[in-house]
Design an enzyme around this catalytic site. Structure first.
Site, PDB file in Angstrom:
ATOM      1  N   SER A  91       0.811  -1.223   0.000  1.00  0.00           N
ATOM      2  CA  SER A  91       0.000   0.000   0.000  1.00  0.00           C
ATOM      3  C   SER A  91       0.843   1.271   0.000  1.00  0.00           C
ATOM      4  O   SER A  91       0.295   2.377  -0.031  1.00  0.00           O
ATOM      5  CB  SER A  91      -0.912   0.023   1.241  1.00  0.00           C
ATOM      6  N   TYR A  92       2.177   1.141   0.030  1.00  0.00           N
ATOM      7  CA  TYR A  92       3.035   2.328   0.067  1.00  0.00           C
ATOM      8  C   TYR A  92       3.068   2.995  -1.304  1.00  0.00           C
ATOM      9  O   TYR A  92       3.391   2.368  -2.312  1.00  0.00           O
ATOM     10  CB  TYR A  92       4.451   1.961   0.495  1.00  0.00           C
ATOM     11  N   GLY A  93       2.762   4.281  -1.300  1.00  0.00           N
ATOM     12  CA  GLY A  93       2.641   5.048  -2.529  1.00  0.00           C
ATOM     13  C   GLY A  93       1.232   5.600  -2.618  1.00  0.00           C
ATOM     14  O   GLY A  93       0.263   4.864  -2.427  1.00  0.00           O
TER      15      GLY A  93
END
Length: 363
Positions: A91-93
């Protein structure tokens, strides 16, 4: 300051001048820390890893694609100096950049000169979001496969459940646990871990995985001098008793323990709201950090990270630049004394404000 490292065949001795951290130079021949590893389940990892939350996050950390060259240089410098643990998440971004952190890590691993075909030595720990549409173990396995594709690797070091759904969707929780079991049994991950699990849920998933023959390798929580209250200590005690390695994220309290900020000098973006609320109550802790850093010839971030290491955790400070890597590397290769640790902990107790806990952390 002289450090001596003995191995079965060689003794390495070097003099390191710690009086000026700004003069730290990239070390092509690492002097101490690459030989120092800690156990994390079946894995051997550096005493400190690096987090990549900022890679792709425009909202909180101001990421731009123009930063990618600097991020790659930071990654390469970390590898050259013995860091082999990198934490990320699917989920990073933000927005269209969702998954960017994993994509960049995959690109950097593939292009790395420091690795030179030894990509398996890097331990990538990624977290899988408990999205409401991930309702089956198969969907969680698919999420793992998608992460492997972005990372351009065949197997993860650690596959982690990013948060528990026990507070709001308890029926989903078991499916996610089964997903961890399935990705482990399929060989997609070398080990499994959790993130943002409180003491009660941590015990439950440990016991469940044990019945399935899958050891729980790690538990990642917010842990620092700003976040070491009763519940966090209970989590750490459980980890110590069960042989689970605690990974401490935000060891610098999102930057509040660096000494760079004050009520008149706040960071830009959403962090400023949190800093405005907490910083006025941190004076006792910041004074203690400053006193020890000056006495030791270290920076305040190095002292704060070293405290996490002394507690037996593996801190994962975030990095966005070569300068971050250079400074954070100075947190390794030495230890705070027991008296210094107690001084910091007493100062933390005397500080009326502490870090707000992650809303996803369960009991």
């Amino acid at each position: 300051m002289a450090f001596t490292l003995s191995t079965a065949t060689k003794t390495f001795t070097t003099n390191i001048n710690c009086s000026n951290t700004t003069s730290f130079k990239p070390l092509k021949l690492p002097l101490f820390w690459p030989w120092q590893k800690v156990k994390m389940g079946p894995l051997n990892v550096s005493p400190m890893g690096f987090g990549t939350w900022a890679w792709g996050n425009q909202l909180l950390w101001g990421y731009q694609t123009s930063m990618d060259d600097q991020l790659q240089q930071a990654f390469e410098l970390a590898l050259e100096n013995g860091i082999n643990l990198f934490d990320t998440a699917d989920s990073y971004g933000t927005g269209r950049l969702n998954g960017q952190s994993e994509r960049l890590l995959g690109q950097f691993i593939k292009q790395s000169q420091a690795l030179k075909g030894k990509q398996s030595e890097v331990v990538i720990a990624t977290k899988f979001a408990a999205y409401p549409w991930r309702l089956t173990s198969g969907q969680f396995v698919n999420a793992c496969s998608a992460s492997l594709e972005r990372l351009q690797i065949d197997q993860l070091g650690i596959g982690q459940l990013h948060w528990s759904t026990a507070n709001y969707a308890p029926l989903q929780e078991l499916a996610l646990w089964d997903g961890l079991v399935a990705m482990y049994e399929k060989g997609l991950v070398r080990a499994v871990g959790v993130s943002n699990y409180g003491p009660q849920q941590l015990l439950k998933i440990h016991d469940y995985l044990k019945t399935r023959g899958v050891p729980l390798c790690s538990a990642q929580v917010q842990y620092s001098l700003l976040s070491c209250g009763k519940e966090q200590q209970e989590i750490k005690n459980i980890c110590d008793q069960l042989g689970i390695r605690l990974i401490s994220y935000s060891p610098l309290g999102l930057g509040m323990l660096t000494g760079k900020y004050s009520t008149s000098k706040l960071p830009t973006g959403p962090r400023s709201l949190l800093f405005r609320q907490i910083l006025p109550g941190l004076e006792p802790l910041l004074v203690a950090l400053r006193q020890i850093s000056e006495k030791r010839g270290k920076s305040m971030p190095q002292v704060a990270i070293n405290w996490c290491i002394c507690k037996g955790t593996v801190p994962i400070p975030g990095i966005k630049s070569v300068r971050h890597v250079e400074d954070n590397l100075g947190a390794m290769g030495w230890r705070l004394t027991n008296d210094e640790q107690l001084q910091l902990e007493y100062a933390a107790q005397e500080s009326p404000r502490s870090m707000i806990q992650n809303i996803f952390q369960t009991r």
